[in-house]
Design a protein around this motif. Structure first.
Motif, PDB file in Angstrom:
ATOM      1  N   ALA A   1       0.838  -1.210   0.000  1.00 15.52           N
ATOM      2  CA  ALA A   1       0.000   0.000   0.000  1.00 15.52           C
ATOM      3  C   ALA A   1       0.869   1.255   0.000  1.00 15.52           C
ATOM      4  O   ALA A   1       0.540   2.254  -0.637  1.00 15.52           O
ATOM      5  CB  ALA A   1      -0.937  -0.019   1.207  1.00 15.52           C
ATOM      6  N   TRP A   2       2.004   1.173   0.706  1.00 15.03           N
ATOM      7  CA  TRP A   2       2.892   2.331   0.761  1.00 15.03           C
ATOM      8  C   TRP A   2       3.464   2.648  -0.619  1.00 15.03           C
ATOM      9  O   TRP A   2       3.525   3.804  -1.033  1.00 15.03           O
ATOM     10  CB  TRP A   2       4.028   2.046   1.747  1.00 15.03           C
ATOM     11  CG  TRP A   2       4.970   3.198   1.867  1.00 15.03           C
ATOM     12  CD1 TRP A   2       4.834   4.281   2.647  1.00 15.03           C
ATOM     13  CD2 TRP A   2       6.185   3.384   1.136  1.00 15.03           C
ATOM     14  NE1 TRP A   2       5.875   5.148   2.478  1.00 15.03           N
ATOM     15  CE2 TRP A   2       6.738   4.605   1.543  1.00 15.03           C
ATOM     16  CE3 TRP A   2       6.862   2.627   0.176  1.00 15.03           C
ATOM     17  CZ2 TRP A   2       7.921   5.097   1.027  1.00 15.03           C
ATOM     18  CZ3 TRP A   2       8.047   3.138  -0.319  1.00 15.03           C
ATOM     19  CH2 TRP A   2       8.566   4.355   0.097  1.00 15.03           C
ATOM     20  N   GLN A   3       3.842   1.642  -1.374  1.00 14.57           N
ATOM     21  CA  GLN A   3       4.390   1.839  -2.713  1.00 14.57           C
ATOM     22  C   GLN A   3       3.329   2.393  -3.664  1.00 14.57           C
ATOM     23  O   GLN A   3       3.623   3.258  -4.489  1.00 14.57           O
ATOM     24  CB  GLN A   3       4.944   0.522  -3.257  1.00 14.57           C
ATOM     25  CG  GLN A   3       6.218   0.071  -2.584  1.00 14.57           C
ATOM     26  CD  GLN A   3       6.650  -1.303  -3.049  1.00 14.57           C
ATOM     27  OE1 GLN A   3       5.814  -2.124  -3.425  1.00 14.57           O
ATOM     28  NE2 GLN A   3       7.970  -1.555  -3.031  1.00 14.57           N
TER      29      GLN A   3
ATOM     30  N   ARG B   1       1.285   7.017  -6.704  1.00 14.19           N
ATOM     31  CA  ARG B   1       0.172   7.921  -6.976  1.00 14.19           C
ATOM     32  C   ARG B   1       0.600   9.374  -6.737  1.00 14.19           C
ATOM     33  O   ARG B   1       0.299  10.262  -7.536  1.00 14.19           O
ATOM     34  CB  ARG B   1      -1.018   7.553  -6.080  1.00 14.19           C
ATOM     35  CG  ARG B   1      -2.326   7.650  -6.796  1.00 14.19           C
ATOM     36  CD  ARG B   1      -3.482   7.264  -5.919  1.00 14.19           C
ATOM     37  NE  ARG B   1      -3.778   5.853  -6.149  1.00 14.19           N
ATOM     38  CZ  ARG B   1      -4.407   5.071  -5.322  1.00 14.19           C
ATOM     39  NH1 ARG B   1      -4.824   5.527  -4.162  1.00 14.19           N
ATOM     40  NH2 ARG B   1      -4.654   3.827  -5.631  1.00 14.19           N
ATOM     41  N   ARG B   2       1.292   9.595  -5.636  1.00 14.20           N
ATOM     42  CA  ARG B   2       1.776  10.958  -5.334  1.00 14.20           C
ATOM     43  C   ARG B   2       2.796  11.419  -6.377  1.00 14.20           C
ATOM     44  O   ARG B   2       2.802  12.577  -6.775  1.00 14.20           O
ATOM     45  CB  ARG B   2       2.385  10.992  -3.941  1.00 14.20           C
ATOM     46  CG  ARG B   2       1.354  10.972  -2.860  1.00 14.20           C
ATOM     47  CD  ARG B   2       1.989  11.082  -1.519  1.00 14.20           C
ATOM     48  NE  ARG B   2       0.964  10.955  -0.484  1.00 14.20           N
ATOM     49  CZ  ARG B   2       1.213  10.734   0.774  1.00 14.20           C
ATOM     50  NH1 ARG B   2       2.462  10.617   1.183  1.00 14.20           N
ATOM     51  NH2 ARG B   2       0.228  10.629   1.634  1.00 14.20           N
ATOM     52  N   ALA B   3       3.648  10.537  -6.804  1.00 10.37           N
ATOM     53  CA  ALA B   3       4.641  10.888  -7.818  1.00 10.37           C
ATOM     54  C   ALA B   3       3.965  11.257  -9.138  1.00 10.37           C
ATOM     55  O   ALA B   3       4.358  12.235  -9.801  1.00 10.37           O
ATOM     56  CB  ALA B   3       5.618   9.733  -8.016  1.00 10.37           C
ATOM     57  N   VAL B   4       2.942  10.497  -9.521  1.00 12.47           N
ATOM     58  CA  VAL B   4       2.206  10.804 -10.754  1.00 12.47           C
ATOM     59  C   VAL B   4       1.495  12.148 -10.618  1.00 12.47           C
ATOM     60  O   VAL B   4       1.528  12.979 -11.529  1.00 12.47           O
ATOM     61  CB  VAL B   4       1.218   9.660 -11.106  1.00 12.47           C
ATOM     62  CG1 VAL B   4       0.254  10.089 -12.203  1.00 12.47           C
ATOM     63  CG2 VAL B   4       1.976   8.416 -11.521  1.00 12.47           C
ATOM     64  N   MET B   5       0.857  12.383  -9.474  1.00 13.74           N
ATOM     65  CA  MET B   5       0.156  13.651  -9.245  1.00 13.74           C
ATOM     66  C   MET B   5       1.144  14.829  -9.296  1.00 13.74           C
ATOM     67  O   MET B   5       0.859  15.871  -9.879  1.00 13.74           O
ATOM     68  CB  MET B   5      -0.569  13.632  -7.894  1.00 13.74           C
ATOM     69  CG  MET B   5      -1.755  12.689  -7.861  1.00 13.74           C
ATOM     70  SD  MET B   5      -3.042  13.206  -8.989  1.00 13.74           S
ATOM     71  CE  MET B   5      -3.749  14.502  -8.038  1.00 13.74           C
TER      72      MET B   5
END
Length: 146
Positions: free
Chosen positions: A3-5, A10-14
């Motif tokens: 889940a952490w990965q 997701r944050r990196a894509v955003m």
């Protein structure tokens, strides 16, 4: 994948999407800024505030009795005034139908080394109530109502 990965990806894509949008906005604003052409009044040109050899707009009123056709029969030379100063303008093209002496005008072009404004575009006003904002401001600065 944990889940952490998943959250990290997701944050990196955003972050990447936000960075790309920010870059696009900066490029668009930069393009708009470089397309803006400043305007000057004849008084400002006479005080050497206008750039020589760079494009700008000259706003004022066509001086009465100053319009003369050039030898080629198409081009014209006239004076633009804000009642305090006057600047000679040469325009090699056909003038707009609404062009008249004593009316507001905004000419776009450049000032040559001799102080002659060589226009590549001329816009004219059709009456005193619909004066172009640039011409109205030019006349307002000189204390004359357009």
């Amino acid at each position: 994948m944990t889940a952490w990965q998943t959250r990290h990806r997701r944050r990196a894509v955003m972050f990447g999407v936000m960075a790309a949008l920010s870059a696009a906005v900066v490029l668009v604003l930069e393009a708009f800024g470089s397309n803006q052409v400043p305007f000057f009044t004849p008084s400002q040109v006479a005080q050497h505030e206008a750039p020589v050899g760079q494009h700008f707009r000259l706003a004022g009123v066509v001086e009465e009795g100053s319009v003369h056709r050039l030898g080629d029969g198409v081009g014209v030379r006239f004076m633009v005034t804000d009642t305090a100063q006057r600047i000679a303008v040469v325009y090699p093209g056909l003038l707009p139908d609404l062009f008249q002496e004593g009316r507001g005008v905004v000419a776009q072009g450049q000032l040559d080394a001799a102080g002659l404004f060589v226009a590549h575009e001329v816009n004219a006003d059709h009456d005193d109530h619909n004066t172009r904002p640039e011409a109205a401001l030019a006349l307002g600065k000189s204390g004359v109502r357009p």
